[in-house]
Design an enzyme around this catalytic site. Sequence first.
Site, PDB file in Angstrom:
ATOM      1  CG  ASN A 152     113.756  91.818  13.858  1.00 20.75           C
ATOM      2  OD1 ASN A 152     114.247  92.938  14.034  1.00 20.75           O
ATOM      3  ND2 ASN A 152     112.472  91.589  14.002  1.00 20.75           N
ATOM      4  CB  SER A 200     118.269  86.398  22.336  1.00 23.38           C
ATOM      5  OG  SER A 200     117.292  85.421  22.626  1.00 23.38           O
ATOM      6  N   GLY A 201     119.849  83.586  23.410  1.00 27.27           N
ATOM      7  CA  GLY A 201     120.224  82.193  23.158  1.00 27.27           C
ATOM      8  C   GLY A 201     119.436  81.494  22.063  1.00 27.27           C
ATOM      9  CG  HIS A 202     115.049  82.121  21.274  1.00 30.97           C
ATOM     10  ND1 HIS A 202     114.153  82.209  20.234  1.00 30.97           N
ATOM     11  CD2 HIS A 202     114.988  83.307  21.912  1.00 30.97           C
ATOM     12  CE1 HIS A 202     113.566  83.405  20.264  1.00 30.97           C
ATOM     13  NE2 HIS A 202     114.056  84.085  21.265  1.00 30.97           N
ATOM     14  CB  CYS A 326     106.175  91.164  17.435  1.00 27.04           C
ATOM     15  SG  CYS A 326     107.731  90.439  17.892  1.00 27.04           S
TER      16      CYS A 326
HETATM   17  C1  LIG Z   1     114.266  87.914  18.802  1.00 31.41           C
HETATM   18  C2  LIG Z   1     114.759  89.296  18.926  1.00 31.41           C
HETATM   19  C3  LIG Z   1     114.692  89.979  20.155  1.00 31.41           C
HETATM   20  C4  LIG Z   1     114.011  89.403  21.366  1.00 31.41           C
HETATM   21  O1  LIG Z   1     114.737  88.335  21.916  1.00 31.41           O
HETATM   22  P1  LIG Z   1     113.959  87.342  22.920  1.00 31.41           P
HETATM   23  O2  LIG Z   1     115.052  86.474  23.477  1.00 31.41           O
HETATM   24  O3  LIG Z   1     112.985  86.581  22.081  1.00 31.41           O
HETATM   25  O4  LIG Z   1     113.319  88.180  23.969  1.00 31.41           O
HETATM   26  C5  LIG Z   1     115.219  91.251  20.215  1.00 31.41           C
HETATM   27  N1  LIG Z   1     115.793  91.822  19.141  1.00 31.41           N
HETATM   28  C6  LIG Z   1     115.892  91.195  17.955  1.00 31.41           C
HETATM   29  C7  LIG Z   1     116.563  91.878  16.822  1.00 31.41           C
HETATM   30  C8  LIG Z   1     115.374  89.915  17.804  1.00 31.41           C
HETATM   31  O5  LIG Z   1     115.461  89.316  16.627  1.00 31.41           O
END
Ligand SMILES: *Cc1c(COP(=O)(O)O)cnc(C)c1O
Length: 392
Positions: A152, A200-202, A326
């Site tokens: 990420n 993850s949806g968002h 984070c």
């Molecule tokens: C955003 C992210 C997460 C966490 O996902 P959430 O839906 O925000 O809890 C986990 N792993 C990676 C690589 C991410 O980019």
Amino acid sequence: MKPQIYLDHAATTPMRREVHEAMEPYLLEHYGNPSSIYEIGRQARKALDASRDAVAEILGAEAREIVFTSGGSEADNLAIKGAALAQRGKGNHIITSAIEHHAVYDTCRYLEKYGYNVTFLPVSAEGMVDPGSVAAAIRPETILVSIMHANNEIGTIQPIAQIGNILREKSILFHTDAVQTVGHVPVDVGELGVDLLSLSGHKFYGPKGVGALYIKKGTKIEPLIHGGAQERQRRAGTENVAGIVGLATALRLAVDEMEETAARQRDLRDRLIEDVLTTVPHTRLNGHRTQRLPGNVSFCFEYIEGESLLLNLDMRGIAASSGSACTSGSLEPSHVLLALGLPHEIAHGSLRLTLGRDTTKEDIDTVIDVLPGIVQRLREMSPLYDASTIIR
Ligand SMILES: *Cc1c(COP(=O)(O)O)cnc(C)c1O
């Protein structure tokens, strides 16, 4: 108010209007509990089943292999703690990488307190995990390997299929955090050779607070949330029906336009990288040059603080991030940048720009236009930077 240029799509994405429209009936009219037998309950159940089918089909999985969660973090926790607890009789060794998202990294650290041994594999300067190092780290008591699909912060895409091939013949579970790749690059659980995969949806224009874990059939997982038979006893609690409908709708839309969106983003990404590297001296690209997410750009600018850079960009209407969302706000540089071998002072000068489906050439031109001046101004104020002593 200046027009906002949003370049933090790795942190979250704006929900698509079509997704909101698909969700609305399940927030208002079809509010039934999917476990209830009367009509509005059955409507909710139907929507839940259809969403599960859609997500499964896109991933190359079966519907019963999909467990919906409250997001990527819960999916990662369920995969790792759930697998670790279920395999406790077999062994206590876990292999992961030094650059995982905190949802994996901190979960592994937590398990260390309960008698699990964790190997955090180092990565190359480009943030790549060597599949050979995974093979070399395997012990008789190894029960789980967790390596993210794409990082990420720095965007590097890992050789998951190669690692999957190494693990295929062994009875070691393989998890990948695919939160950054699902909906952005092709993801097929069979091709990757994984037993567990988080999304993850968002992160693909769906709602926040909803995600999923793929659990290959036959894989034993201890649930983390007890109290009901939902999700085939693997995750108790009344399902987030509207959120799940939103996630499935967003994923379908993302996959339909994936090729086109990724190609456009790669062009803009590469132009941004090349322009900044040529116009701003003492700049490094973080992550792999080509094995990288279509929308990810990550730099370290020597002699400056990422935080001041962010504030200056914000004043020009540009939203970006430094390290990961984070870790920004804390003084410690990100564990990912440090794992690349960057010294602290350079890791502090990081900037992540993550492009989205709406990012335009004009947005990128604006960044290319304003960034060199901001960096130059900050460097002139920096005690670390003495222009006269620097040889270009
Ligand atoms: C955003 C992210 C997460 C966490 O996902 P959430 O839906 O925000 O809890 C986990 N792993 C990676 C690589 C991410 O980019």
